[in-house]
Design a protein around this motif. Sequence first.
Motif, PDB file in Angstrom:
ATOM      1  N   VAL A   1       0.862  -1.175   0.000  1.00 24.50           N
ATOM      2  CA  VAL A   1       0.000   0.000   0.000  1.00 24.50           C
ATOM      3  C   VAL A   1       0.903   1.230   0.000  1.00 24.50           C
ATOM      4  O   VAL A   1       1.754   1.387   0.871  1.00 24.50           O
ATOM      5  CB  VAL A   1      -0.938   0.027   1.226  1.00 24.50           C
ATOM      6  CG1 VAL A   1      -1.795   1.286   1.215  1.00 24.50           C
ATOM      7  CG2 VAL A   1      -1.810  -1.208   1.253  1.00 24.50           C
ATOM      8  N   VAL A   2       0.713   2.088  -1.000  1.00 17.96           N
ATOM      9  CA  VAL A   2       1.510   3.296  -1.168  1.00 17.96           C
ATOM     10  C   VAL A   2       0.590   4.507  -1.042  1.00 17.96           C
ATOM     11  O   VAL A   2      -0.492   4.520  -1.640  1.00 17.96           O
ATOM     12  CB  VAL A   2       2.203   3.308  -2.556  1.00 17.96           C
ATOM     13  CG1 VAL A   2       3.002   4.571  -2.762  1.00 17.96           C
ATOM     14  CG2 VAL A   2       3.074   2.084  -2.723  1.00 17.96           C
ATOM     15  N   GLU A   3       1.009   5.490  -0.263  1.00 13.29           N
ATOM     16  CA  GLU A   3       0.233   6.724  -0.141  1.00 13.29           C
ATOM     17  C   GLU A   3       0.751   7.730  -1.153  1.00 13.29           C
ATOM     18  O   GLU A   3       1.955   7.903  -1.299  1.00 13.29           O
ATOM     19  CB  GLU A   3       0.355   7.295   1.263  1.00 13.29           C
ATOM     20  CG  GLU A   3      -0.471   8.546   1.469  1.00 13.29           C
ATOM     21  CD  GLU A   3      -0.344   9.095   2.869  1.00 13.29           C
ATOM     22  OE1 GLU A   3      -1.377   9.452   3.435  1.00 13.29           O
ATOM     23  OE2 GLU A   3       0.784   9.154   3.395  1.00 13.29           O
ATOM     24  N   ALA A   4      -0.179   8.393  -1.837  1.00 15.10           N
ATOM     25  CA  ALA A   4       0.170   9.408  -2.827  1.00 15.10           C
ATOM     26  C   ALA A   4      -0.506  10.721  -2.455  1.00 15.10           C
ATOM     27  O   ALA A   4      -1.656  10.725  -2.021  1.00 15.10           O
ATOM     28  CB  ALA A   4      -0.277   8.967  -4.221  1.00 15.10           C
ATOM     29  N   ALA A   5       0.223  11.826  -2.628  1.00 14.71           N
ATOM     30  CA  ALA A   5      -0.335  13.158  -2.397  1.00 14.71           C
ATOM     31  C   ALA A   5      -0.610  13.773  -3.763  1.00 14.71           C
ATOM     32  O   ALA A   5       0.296  14.233  -4.449  1.00 14.71           O
ATOM     33  CB  ALA A   5       0.644  14.008  -1.606  1.00 14.71           C
ATOM     34  N   VAL A   6      -1.868  13.764  -4.181  1.00 14.77           N
ATOM     35  CA  VAL A   6      -2.255  14.181  -5.527  1.00 14.77           C
ATOM     36  C   VAL A   6      -2.801  15.611  -5.494  1.00 14.77           C
ATOM     37  O   VAL A   6      -3.786  15.882  -4.800  1.00 14.77           O
ATOM     38  CB  VAL A   6      -3.326  13.224  -6.107  1.00 14.77           C
ATOM     39  CG1 VAL A   6      -3.717  13.633  -7.516  1.00 14.77           C
ATOM     40  CG2 VAL A   6      -2.836  11.790  -6.073  1.00 14.77           C
TER      41      VAL A   6
ATOM     42  N   GLU B   1      -6.399   7.992   4.565  1.00 16.12           N
ATOM     43  CA  GLU B   1      -6.894   8.363   5.887  1.00 16.12           C
ATOM     44  C   GLU B   1      -5.923   9.354   6.506  1.00 16.12           C
ATOM     45  O   GLU B   1      -4.715   9.110   6.530  1.00 16.12           O
ATOM     46  CB  GLU B   1      -7.011   7.128   6.777  1.00 16.12           C
ATOM     47  CG  GLU B   1      -8.026   6.129   6.271  1.00 16.12           C
ATOM     48  CD  GLU B   1      -8.067   4.879   7.134  1.00 16.12           C
ATOM     49  OE1 GLU B   1      -7.351   4.822   8.152  1.00 16.12           O
ATOM     50  OE2 GLU B   1      -8.817   3.971   6.784  1.00 16.12           O
ATOM     51  N   ARG B   2      -6.466  10.453   6.986  1.00 19.04           N
ATOM     52  CA  ARG B   2      -5.628  11.453   7.650  1.00 19.04           C
ATOM     53  C   ARG B   2      -6.171  11.683   9.046  1.00 19.04           C
ATOM     54  O   ARG B   2      -7.379  11.634   9.269  1.00 19.04           O
ATOM     55  CB  ARG B   2      -5.648  12.779   6.892  1.00 19.04           C
ATOM     56  CG  ARG B   2      -5.034  12.728   5.530  1.00 19.04           C
ATOM     57  CD  ARG B   2      -5.004  14.087   4.858  1.00 19.04           C
ATOM     58  NE  ARG B   2      -5.993  15.006   5.380  1.00 19.04           N
ATOM     59  CZ  ARG B   2      -5.799  16.316   5.571  1.00 19.04           C
ATOM     60  NH1 ARG B   2      -4.655  16.849   5.272  1.00 19.04           N
ATOM     61  NH2 ARG B   2      -6.747  17.097   6.044  1.00 19.04           N
ATOM     62  N   THR B   3      -5.272  11.961   9.965  1.00 19.32           N
ATOM     63  CA  THR B   3      -5.670  12.293  11.330  1.00 19.32           C
ATOM     64  C   THR B   3      -4.860  13.494  11.796  1.00 19.32           C
ATOM     65  O   THR B   3      -3.732  13.719  11.349  1.00 19.32           O
ATOM     66  CB  THR B   3      -5.438  11.121  12.297  1.00 19.32           C
ATOM     67  OG1 THR B   3      -4.064  10.741  12.243  1.00 19.32           O
ATOM     68  CG2 THR B   3      -6.299   9.922  11.940  1.00 19.32           C
TER      69      THR B   3
ATOM     70  N   GLY C   1      -5.393  13.037  17.082  1.00 18.27           N
ATOM     71  CA  GLY C   1      -6.068  11.792  16.759  1.00 18.27           C
ATOM     72  C   GLY C   1      -7.426  11.966  16.118  1.00 18.27           C
ATOM     73  O   GLY C   1      -8.125  10.995  15.850  1.00 18.27           O
ATOM     74  N   GLU C   2      -7.825  13.199  15.836  1.00 14.11           N
ATOM     75  CA  GLU C   2      -9.121  13.475  15.210  1.00 14.11           C
ATOM     76  C   GLU C   2      -9.080  13.090  13.726  1.00 14.11           C
ATOM     77  O   GLU C   2      -8.110  13.362  13.032  1.00 14.11           O
ATOM     78  CB  GLU C   2      -9.434  14.961  15.346  1.00 14.11           C
ATOM     79  CG  GLU C   2     -10.749  15.383  14.760  1.00 14.11           C
ATOM     80  CD  GLU C   2     -10.964  16.884  14.866  1.00 14.11           C
ATOM     81  OE1 GLU C   2     -11.842  17.382  14.157  1.00 14.11           O
ATOM     82  OE2 GLU C   2     -10.252  17.538  15.636  1.00 14.11           O
ATOM     83  N   GLU C   3     -10.148  12.461  13.253  1.00 18.23           N
ATOM     84  CA  GLU C   3     -10.263  12.044  11.852  1.00 18.23           C
ATOM     85  C   GLU C   3     -10.452  13.278  10.971  1.00 18.23           C
ATOM     86  O   GLU C   3     -11.308  14.119  11.221  1.00 18.23           O
ATOM     87  CB  GLU C   3     -11.452  11.098  11.686  1.00 18.23           C
ATOM     88  CG  GLU C   3     -11.578  10.493  10.321  1.00 18.23           C
ATOM     89  CD  GLU C   3     -10.552   9.417  10.042  1.00 18.23           C
ATOM     90  OE1 GLU C   3     -10.277   9.194   8.845  1.00 18.23           O
ATOM     91  OE2 GLU C   3     -10.043   8.811  10.982  1.00 18.23           O
ATOM     92  N   LEU C   4      -9.658  13.395   9.895  1.00 15.92           N
ATOM     93  CA  LEU C   4      -9.726  14.513   8.958  1.00 15.92           C
ATOM     94  C   LEU C   4     -10.127  14.001   7.581  1.00 15.92           C
ATOM     95  O   LEU C   4      -9.869  12.842   7.247  1.00 15.92           O
ATOM     96  CB  LEU C   4      -8.369  15.214   8.852  1.00 15.92           C
ATOM     97  CG  LEU C   4      -7.821  15.854  10.124  1.00 15.92           C
ATOM     98  CD1 LEU C   4      -6.398  16.342   9.884  1.00 15.92           C
ATOM     99  CD2 LEU C   4      -8.703  16.994  10.582  1.00 15.92           C
TER     100      LEU C   4
ATOM    101  N   ALA D   1      -6.416  21.720  -3.948  1.00 15.26           N
ATOM    102  CA  ALA D   1      -6.444  20.687  -2.912  1.00 15.26           C
ATOM    103  C   ALA D   1      -5.263  19.747  -3.060  1.00 15.26           C
ATOM    104  O   ALA D   1      -4.748  19.536  -4.158  1.00 15.26           O
ATOM    105  CB  ALA D   1      -7.746  19.894  -3.008  1.00 15.26           C
ATOM    106  N   LEU D   2      -4.885  19.192  -1.931  1.00 15.81           N
ATOM    107  CA  LEU D   2      -3.910  18.111  -1.893  1.00 15.81           C
ATOM    108  C   LEU D   2      -4.655  16.920  -1.299  1.00 15.81           C
ATOM    109  O   LEU D   2      -5.143  16.983  -0.165  1.00 15.81           O
ATOM    110  CB  LEU D   2      -2.703  18.485  -1.041  1.00 15.81           C
ATOM    111  CG  LEU D   2      -1.523  17.535  -1.090  1.00 15.81           C
ATOM    112  CD1 LEU D   2      -0.981  17.437  -2.525  1.00 15.81           C
ATOM    113  CD2 LEU D   2      -0.429  18.004  -0.162  1.00 15.81           C
ATOM    114  N   VAL D   3      -4.783  15.853  -2.085  1.00 13.54           N
ATOM    115  CA  VAL D   3      -5.612  14.710  -1.709  1.00 13.54           C
ATOM    116  C   VAL D   3      -4.723  13.513  -1.395  1.00 13.54           C
ATOM    117  O   VAL D   3      -3.831  13.168  -2.165  1.00 13.54           O
ATOM    118  CB  VAL D   3      -6.598  14.346  -2.843  1.00 13.54           C
ATOM    119  CG1 VAL D   3      -7.465  13.167  -2.450  1.00 13.54           C
ATOM    120  CG2 VAL D   3      -7.445  15.545  -3.210  1.00 13.54           C
ATOM    121  N   ALA D   4      -4.986  12.890  -0.254  1.00  9.97           N
ATOM    122  CA  ALA D   4      -4.271  11.677   0.137  1.00  9.97           C
ATOM    123  C   ALA D   4      -5.007  10.471  -0.432  1.00  9.97           C
ATOM    124  O   ALA D   4      -6.176  10.248  -0.136  1.00  9.97           O
ATOM    125  CB  ALA D   4      -4.196  11.576   1.657  1.00  9.97           C
TER     126      ALA D   4
END
Length: 155
Positions: A6-11, A47-49, A53-56, A66-69
């Motif tokens: 699993v790779v995270e990308a910042a698009v 998933e971003r926090t 620890g709050e869910e974003l 925008a920058l999307v994870a």
Amino acid sequence: MNCRVVVEAAVPVYDVETPDEAVRIAISKTGEMLNPDLNYVEINMGERTSPSGEELPPAFIAADEALVALELEMTVFNVEREEHAKRIARKEIGQRLENIPLEVLEVEILEDEDDEDDEAESTDVSEDEEFDEETASTADDEDDEVLPEFEDLIE
């Protein structure tokens, strides 16, 4: 061994107003860059926090940009170790997603029936007691290009 990576990308996405719109556009944009070569890569929202620890939401919007994870998931086959699987996934995905930062989040080793069969076969061949000259001559006849060099190394 086969691994799921699993790779995270910042698009980056431009001219958006809501996080949902940004995510839809980012997934579409990433799909266009990956297909048809990497149509086996699954694209999911990241998933971003916050530090507390709050869910974003997966998209951060500022000035209509925008920058999307996103999480890109692929299975890598026939690797020697986890580090090898990470490098292959980053290379394959990174070649298509130019100028998009990538980070490996997770590597999971997949267990297969084929792996167990391969291990059983390799232990049979690697044991010197069971490896006789008749088996070696049969293997030489079938693969003259590869096995003679290998046997020279063993001797």
